[in-house]
Write a protein that holds these residues in place. Structure first.
Motif, PDB file in Angstrom:
ATOM      1  N   ILE A 101      20.505 -41.433 -69.566  1.00 33.33           N
ATOM      2  CA  ILE A 101      19.993 -42.369 -68.573  1.00 33.33           C
ATOM      3  C   ILE A 101      18.626 -42.869 -69.045  1.00 33.33           C
ATOM      4  O   ILE A 101      17.827 -42.133 -69.606  1.00 33.33           O
ATOM      5  CB  ILE A 101      19.884 -41.677 -67.196  1.00 33.33           C
ATOM      6  CG1 ILE A 101      19.551 -42.696 -66.103  1.00 33.33           C
ATOM      7  CG2 ILE A 101      18.895 -40.535 -67.214  1.00 33.33           C
ATOM      8  CD1 ILE A 101      19.591 -42.117 -64.696  1.00 33.33           C
ATOM      9  N   SER A 106      22.708 -38.382 -66.563  1.00 31.16           N
ATOM     10  CA  SER A 106      21.397 -37.942 -66.109  1.00 31.16           C
ATOM     11  C   SER A 106      21.222 -36.501 -66.597  1.00 31.16           C
ATOM     12  O   SER A 106      21.637 -36.180 -67.706  1.00 31.16           O
ATOM     13  CB  SER A 106      21.330 -38.049 -64.579  1.00 31.16           C
ATOM     14  OG  SER A 106      20.059 -37.662 -64.103  1.00 31.16           O
ATOM     15  N   PHE A 117      20.652 -40.128 -60.179  1.00 33.96           N
ATOM     16  CA  PHE A 117      19.787 -39.015 -60.540  1.00 33.96           C
ATOM     17  C   PHE A 117      20.401 -37.656 -60.204  1.00 33.96           C
ATOM     18  O   PHE A 117      19.754 -36.627 -60.357  1.00 33.96           O
ATOM     19  CB  PHE A 117      18.426 -39.154 -59.844  1.00 33.96           C
ATOM     20  CG  PHE A 117      17.652 -40.354 -60.294  1.00 33.96           C
ATOM     21  CD1 PHE A 117      17.374 -40.565 -61.640  1.00 33.96           C
ATOM     22  CD2 PHE A 117      17.205 -41.282 -59.377  1.00 33.96           C
ATOM     23  CE1 PHE A 117      16.661 -41.675 -62.057  1.00 33.96           C
ATOM     24  CE2 PHE A 117      16.486 -42.406 -59.778  1.00 33.96           C
ATOM     25  CZ  PHE A 117      16.216 -42.598 -61.123  1.00 33.96           C
ATOM     26  N   ALA A 119      25.500 -42.663 -65.142  1.00 31.59           N
ATOM     27  CA  ALA A 119      25.383 -41.337 -64.530  1.00 31.59           C
ATOM     28  C   ALA A 119      26.092 -41.247 -63.178  1.00 31.59           C
ATOM     29  O   ALA A 119      26.768 -40.259 -62.887  1.00 31.59           O
ATOM     30  CB  ALA A 119      23.910 -40.970 -64.391  1.00 31.59           C
TER      31      ALA A 119
END
Length: 210
Positions: free
Chosen positions: A112, A147, A178, A206
């Protein structure tokens, strides 16, 4: 089909190896490493103290697709130069060798935030490997940008462990991009990319690997 797997001893690579060996889609998995892997009836395990020395002989194995799960950290590698060797030089060297041998399908794990414009060395290196692997000319190229990666490692990474714990704690309020990406999910996405081999270049982000 025959699969060439790079980075088979790492977190994502080891999960990819396990899934590939158990899948009927793959007749053979070629996994070059520095140290021997556990034997398996579908596994071909070329050994070399320097992985780049194995790149020129890839053609003799005649793989149909390549998955690159090579990756380290600057702390583990010991220097920026050593990190760059693993995360940029090796993927590009194997990518060029595979393409020259007629391989049309390539999938790679970056991260990411990968960007050639990043002020962070890690993210910039990931962006550079994305840029240059695209220039090689694979008919089908898949770039996975996870991520934080979840899973049991064979090594201790305290800083990463703390970040994983924090990400899990804050998951209810964090954007999906995230959230922690399980290594098994990333591995499955890579294998699916190799099997389906969609034409062109595509990214798997992600939030698609939660």
């Amino acid at each position: 089909m025959k699969l060439l797997l790079l980075g088979a001893t790492g977190l994502v690579g080891s999960r990819t190896l396990k899934l590939a060996l158990s899948s009927s889609a793959f007749s053979e998995v070629i996994a070059p490493t520095r140290k021997p892997l556990a034997p398996s009836n579908k596994l071909v395990n070329p050994l070399g103290s320097r992985l780049e020395e194995l790149a020129p002989v890839l053609g003799s194995y005649k793989p149909h697709a390549v998955i690159c799960a090579l990756g380290t950290t600057q702390a583990k590698a010991g220097s920026k130069e050593a990190f760059h060797h693993v995360d940029y030089e090796l993927p590009i060297a194997f990518g060029k060798a595979a393409h020259a041998a007629g391989v049309e399908t390539f999938a790679i794990v970056t991260a990411i935030g990968a960007s050639t414009e990043s002020s962070f060395f890690y993210a910039r290196t990931k962006g550079e490997v994305e840029r240059d692997v695209r220039e090689i000319g694979f008919r089908s190229l898949t770039i996975c940008r996870p991520s934080l990666i979840g899973g049991e490692r064979g090594e201790v990474r305290r800083a990463e462990g703390a970040a994983l714990a924090l990400a899990r704690l804050l998951a209810p309020i964090l954007p999906k991009k995230f959230h922690v990406n399980p290594a098994d999910v990333i591995a499955a996405a890579l294998l699916d990319a190799a099997i389906v081999a969609k034409p062109g270049c595509r990214w798997i982000y992600a939030e698609e690997m939660n």
